[in-house]
Design a protein around this motif. Structure first.
Motif, PDB file in Angstrom:
ATOM      1  N   ALA A 167       0.828  -1.205   0.000  1.00 50.97           N
ATOM      2  CA  ALA A 167       0.000   0.000   0.000  1.00 50.97           C
ATOM      3  C   ALA A 167       0.861   1.253   0.000  1.00 50.97           C
ATOM      4  CB  ALA A 167      -0.934  -0.011   1.213  1.00 50.97           C
ATOM      5  N   ARG A 168       1.916   1.248   0.786  1.00 52.31           N
ATOM      6  CA  ARG A 168       2.785   2.425   0.865  1.00 52.31           C
ATOM      7  C   ARG A 168       3.688   2.538  -0.367  1.00 52.31           C
ATOM      8  NH1 ARG A 168       2.183   0.630   6.308  1.00 52.31           N
ATOM      9  NH2 ARG A 168       1.242   2.278   7.581  1.00 52.31           N
ATOM     10  N   ALA A 171       1.452   4.159  -3.004  1.00 49.92           N
ATOM     11  CA  ALA A 171       1.272   5.589  -2.758  1.00 49.92           C
ATOM     12  C   ALA A 171       2.537   6.366  -3.085  1.00 49.92           C
ATOM     13  CB  ALA A 171       0.858   5.817  -1.305  1.00 49.92           C
ATOM     14  N   ARG A 294      -5.885  -3.474   1.352  1.00 52.32           N
ATOM     15  CA  ARG A 294      -7.017  -2.556   1.230  1.00 52.32           C
ATOM     16  C   ARG A 294      -7.210  -1.751   2.511  1.00 52.32           C
ATOM     17  NH1 ARG A 294     -11.920  -3.490   0.607  1.00 52.32           N
ATOM     18  NH2 ARG A 294     -12.370  -1.895  -0.931  1.00 52.32           N
ATOM     19  N   LEU A 297      -4.511   1.002   2.659  1.00 55.17           N
ATOM     20  CA  LEU A 297      -4.791   2.065   1.690  1.00 55.17           C
ATOM     21  C   LEU A 297      -5.976   2.920   2.133  1.00 55.17           C
ATOM     22  CD1 LEU A 297      -4.334   0.522  -1.876  1.00 55.17           C
ATOM     23  CD2 LEU A 297      -3.180   2.536  -0.943  1.00 55.17           C
ATOM     24  N   SER A 298      -7.025   2.280   2.641  1.00 52.27           N
ATOM     25  CA  SER A 298      -8.231   3.027   3.017  1.00 52.27           C
ATOM     26  C   SER A 298      -7.964   3.996   4.159  1.00 52.27           C
ATOM     27  CB  SER A 298      -9.348   2.058   3.418  1.00 52.27           C
ATOM     28  OG  SER A 298      -9.070   1.442   4.670  1.00 52.27           O
ATOM     29  N   VAL A 303      -5.096   8.226  -0.347  1.00 57.90           N
ATOM     30  CA  VAL A 303      -6.043   7.492  -1.190  1.00 57.90           C
ATOM     31  C   VAL A 303      -7.104   8.418  -1.785  1.00 57.90           C
ATOM     32  CG1 VAL A 303      -7.814   6.881   0.525  1.00 57.90           C
ATOM     33  CG2 VAL A 303      -7.233   5.258  -1.311  1.00 57.90           C
ATOM     34  N   LEU A 308      -4.940   7.243  -7.148  1.00 56.39           N
ATOM     35  CA  LEU A 308      -4.830   6.178  -6.155  1.00 56.39           C
ATOM     36  C   LEU A 308      -6.205   5.667  -5.763  1.00 56.39           C
ATOM     37  CD1 LEU A 308      -2.819   4.534  -4.571  1.00 56.39           C
ATOM     38  CD2 LEU A 308      -2.841   6.272  -2.767  1.00 56.39           C
ATOM     39  N   TYR A 312      -7.449   1.908  -5.944  1.00 57.27           N
ATOM     40  CA  TYR A 312      -8.101   1.265  -4.799  1.00 57.27           C
ATOM     41  C   TYR A 312      -9.408   0.610  -5.227  1.00 57.27           C
ATOM     42  CZ  TYR A 312     -10.440   0.842  -0.256  1.00 57.27           C
ATOM     43  OH  TYR A 312     -11.108   0.354   0.850  1.00 57.27           O
TER      44      TYR A 312
END
Length: 315
Positions: A167-168, A171, A294, A297-298, A303, A308, A312
């Motif tokens: 996730a990072r 981003a 998920r 990210l959320s 996000v 992004l 997602y």
């Protein structure tokens, strides 16, 4: 200790061990437990107050700062199994505390032990109080964690740590192609990066950094997370730090497991080995845990960026 990433991993119909190591506890900073709500049914500002910036189901809106510890570290409580929620073969958190103070009967927390659920005790932060034992806590040793578990599968702590790290990574990429280091980092993230980011010549490089490693000029670096705070090790320069669980990072950057076979000679006659080494890789691809990906990210404000958020939604 920091709450481990695997606390939120998706686990199938298997019996699970204790989440926390003996003698340790974590404070979960996010809301935990009932009532459950849909992110889509909430005002965006209300969801942001809960630390959620994209649709997520189910969304816990219970108390923050719940204390999480190993069931073997509890004292002075009694269990009411009949207060379990909807479980399969064991017990999970229900509407009322299933752990009561053995002295006064006050509900103090929840015990969970079901298939696919980590064994935990969660204390209501309003029902218990910390009492310092005096003196500094002992340093937590970091032991490298192999990527393959005793049954020959990818270790869940690797897949969960990879889910949060991916996730990072996404981003930090800004939606641009990434060049990953060869070896295990490519095994961990290569397929997902190819699927989720545009094709083409890499715009950013990913490296590894941390205590004892030489400096790197990579744009993004995989670093160890502090086991007590969860904060990433800070690299020098402007590289973006992407944390991995310290035991995973230690294996990733270390020499790996050495063979238990004697350097010279052979095993004595009539000796049967019971410590056969695990396979270097399971017979199926590595997949970062989808649920932790998920969820992470959320809960990242990034996000809300259109590119992004579109990624997602594809997940």
């Amino acid at each position: 200790m920091a709450l481990p990433p695997e606390a939120h991993a998706s686990v199938h119909h298997v019996w699970m061990p204790a989440l926390m190591e003996p003698g340790t506890y974590a404070v979960d900073p996010d809301p935990w437990g009932r009532p459950w709500r849909r992110r889509e049914d909430m005002d965006p500002s209300e969801a942001a107050d809960l630390g959620v910036y994209a649709p997520l189901w189910p969304l816990a809106t219970g108390p923050r700062n719940v204390l999480v510890l190993s069931p073997g570290d509890t004292r002075g409580t009694r269990l009411l199994p009949e207060r379990s929620g909807d479980s399969c073969l064991g017990i999970v958190a229900g509407d009322e505390p299933s752990l009561l103070c053995a002295g006064c009967g006050l509900g103090v927390g929840f015990r969970e032990d079901d298939c696919g659920v980590w064994q935990t005790v969660r204390y209501d932060p309003g029902a218990v109080a910390p009492r310092p034992l005096g003196g500094p806590p002992p340093a937590a040793p970091v032991r490298p964690l192999p990527p393959v578990d005793p049954e020959g599968h990818w270790e869940i702590r690797w897949t969960a740590g990879a889910g949060t790290a991916l996730a990072r990574l996404l981003a930090a990429s800004g939606g641009r192609p990434l060049a990953l280091p060869t070896g295990l980092p490519t095994v961990m993230f290569g397929r997902a990066v190819e699927r989720l980011l545009p094709a083409g010549p890499p715009s950013l490089t990913v490296g590894q950094a941390g205590p004892g490693l030489p400096d790197t000029d990579a744009d993004i670096v995989l670093v160890p997370a502090d086991r007590r705070t969860g904060e990433p090790w800070r690299p020098p320069g402007d590289a973006v730090a992407v944390p991995l669980p310290a035991p995973v990072w230690a294996w990733l950057t270390g020499p790996g497991e050495t063979s238990p076979t004697p350097v010279s000679g052979t095993l004595p006659a009539q000796v049967v080995r019971d410590d056969y080494p695990h396979p270097a890789r399971p017979g199926y691809p590595f997949r970062p845990d989808h649920r932790t990906l998920r969820r992470t990210l959320s809960r990242m404000p990034e996000v809300r960026r259109p590119w992004l958020r579109a990624l997602y939604d594809r997940l």
